[in-house]
Design an enzyme around this catalytic site. Structure first.
Site, PDB file in Angstrom:
ATOM      1  N   ASP A 153      52.305  25.827 -47.523  1.00  0.00           N
ATOM      2  CA  ASP A 153      51.359  26.943 -47.392  1.00  0.00           C
ATOM      3  C   ASP A 153      51.914  28.001 -46.433  1.00  0.00           C
ATOM      4  OD1 ASP A 153      50.931  25.530 -45.070  1.00  0.00           O
ATOM      5  OD2 ASP A 153      48.763  25.293 -45.332  1.00  0.00           O
ATOM      6  N   SER A 154      53.126  27.751 -45.888  1.00  0.00           N
ATOM      7  CA  SER A 154      53.837  28.798 -45.148  1.00  0.00           C
ATOM      8  C   SER A 154      54.157  29.962 -46.087  1.00  0.00           C
ATOM      9  CB  SER A 154      55.127  28.253 -44.522  1.00  0.00           C
ATOM     10  OG  SER A 154      55.895  27.565 -45.491  1.00  0.00           O
ATOM     11  N   ASP A 171      51.621  21.710 -50.702  1.00  0.00           N
ATOM     12  CA  ASP A 171      50.613  21.703 -49.641  1.00  0.00           C
ATOM     13  C   ASP A 171      49.222  21.900 -50.216  1.00  0.00           C
ATOM     14  OD1 ASP A 171      51.319  21.211 -47.017  1.00  0.00           O
ATOM     15  OD2 ASP A 171      52.167  23.207 -46.705  1.00  0.00           O
ATOM     16  N   LYS A 206      50.573  17.362 -49.750  1.00  0.00           N
ATOM     17  CA  LYS A 206      50.627  17.202 -48.284  1.00  0.00           C
ATOM     18  C   LYS A 206      49.327  17.734 -47.670  1.00  0.00           C
ATOM     19  CE  LYS A 206      53.507  19.712 -45.505  1.00  0.00           C
ATOM     20  NZ  LYS A 206      52.558  20.462 -44.669  1.00  0.00           N
ATOM     21  N   GLU A 221      47.120  18.176 -43.839  1.00  0.00           N
ATOM     22  CA  GLU A 221      47.201  18.172 -42.372  1.00  0.00           C
ATOM     23  C   GLU A 221      46.045  17.353 -41.789  1.00  0.00           C
ATOM     24  OE1 GLU A 221      47.444  22.155 -40.802  1.00  0.00           O
ATOM     25  OE2 GLU A 221      49.105  22.677 -42.136  1.00  0.00           O
ATOM     26  N   GLU A 261      55.154  18.100 -36.696  1.00  0.00           N
ATOM     27  CA  GLU A 261      55.488  19.496 -36.366  1.00  0.00           C
ATOM     28  C   GLU A 261      55.332  19.760 -34.876  1.00  0.00           C
ATOM     29  OE1 GLU A 261      53.826  22.494 -38.926  1.00  0.00           O
ATOM     30  OE2 GLU A 261      54.586  24.122 -37.672  1.00  0.00           O
TER      31      GLU A 261
HETATM   32  O1  KIV Z   1      53.976  24.979 -45.013  1.00  0.00           O
HETATM   33  C1  KIV Z   1      55.018  24.609 -44.456  1.00  0.00           C
HETATM   34  O2  KIV Z   1      56.067  25.258 -44.499  1.00  0.00           O
HETATM   35  C2  KIV Z   1      54.983  23.337 -43.718  1.00  0.00           C
HETATM   36  C3  KIV Z   1      56.190  23.009 -42.913  1.00  0.00           C
HETATM   37  C4  KIV Z   1      56.068  23.664 -41.595  1.00  0.00           C
HETATM   38  C5  KIV Z   1      56.385  21.560 -42.797  1.00  0.00           C
HETATM   39  O3  KIV Z   1      54.017  22.648 -43.747  1.00  0.00           O
END
Ligand code: KIV
Length: 263
Positions: free
Chosen positions: A44-45, A83, A113, A115, A182
């Site tokens: 989600d970056s 994500d 993934k 969080e 992280e």
């Molecule tokens: O979204 C992302 O890029 C991440 C990384 C920081 C692991 O979750």
């Protein structure tokens, strides 16, 4: 090259380091596919580096599905993890299964993934039971940046360390196949890595994790900013700036297109 599977990734713990990079588009995915990279994360970056949001919070499930589809078309060999965006799994278990299911059915990723630690344990359990492999993510959780009081290193206080180790164990018990750490202090990341049987994948968490992940735009130097946790393998920001300036000059000076580029 054989397609990397969850059991292959799990089996790497203690044998060799695991490599993971973020990816958001087909062109980059095709390049990754020619390498030995283990895991591609549709992170989600994408909200920060692709859309220009200040945080990852505005990213939607439809946006992650869109980027996952593009990555999937280019990447045949890597394990693809997508994500789950902010508020796509926190509201209810039904919501979480529905959204993770969409990511798998429409995006065709191999895993999702999420969080969080203890507070998402039941969600992780339900997803895994539904046949959806889950990667955890603890330490700095960018989706909780406001609640956590900013982007900062985690594991400086004793209670934080206990919570991190406990959360890693809970995620493992809930069925997660790996955990991203992280911005965790390196000795704490070592303690976590040694106390669970699933791989840890670090970003800004030192060398003792079972693997490493970086945001592709950061490692290629596509962003002008320098982050302590990152290593720039290229400086594409200035390379692209120079290329664009050379193109502008060539067009104005009528050097492009040349005979070679004309029909
Ligand atoms: O979204 C992302 O890029 C991440 C990384 C920081 C692991 O979750």
């Amino acid at each position: 090259m054989n397609k990397k599977t969850i059991s292959f990734i799990r089996g790497l713990k203690g044998k060799r380091k695991i490599t993971m990079l973020t990816c958001y588009d087909y062109s980059m995915a095709r390049i990754f596919d020619n390498t030995d990279l283990d895991i591609v994360l549709v992170g989600d970056s994408v909200g920060n580096v692709f859309s220009g949001y200040e945080t990852t919070l505005p990213v939607t499930i439809d946006e992650i599905i869109y980027h996952t589809k593009a990555v999937k078309r280019g990447c045949k060999n890597q394990l693809i993890v997508s994500d789950m965006p902010f508020m796509s799994y926190q509201i209810s278990i039904n919501d979480a299964i529905n959204n993770a299911g969409r990511l798998m059915k429409e995006g065709l990723c191999d895993a999702v993934k999420l969080e969080g630690g203890e507070e998402i344990a039941l969600i992780v359990e339900k997803l895994v039971k539904a046949g959806i492999p889950v990667m955890g993510h603890i330490g700095l959780q960018p989706q909780s940046v406001h609640a956590m009081g900013g982007y900062k290193v985690i594991g400086k206080k004793e209670d934080e360390v206990k919570r991190l180790v406990n959360n890693a164990k809970i995620l493992e018990e809930s069925g997660a196949f790996a955990i991203v750490l992280e911005l965790v202090k390196k000795d704490v990341a070592k303690e976590i890595t040694n106390s669970i049987n699933i791989p840890t994948i670090g970003i800004g968490s030192g060398p003792y994790c079972d693997g490493q992940v970086l945001v592709i735009n950061d490692m290629l130097g596509l962003n002008p900013e320098n982050f302590k946790h990152n290593k720039k393998y290229l400086n594409l920001y200035s390379d692209i700036e120079n290329a664009v300036n050379n193109y502008i000059k060539d067009v104005i000076d009528v050097k492009f297109p040349s005979d070679e580029n004309s029909f």
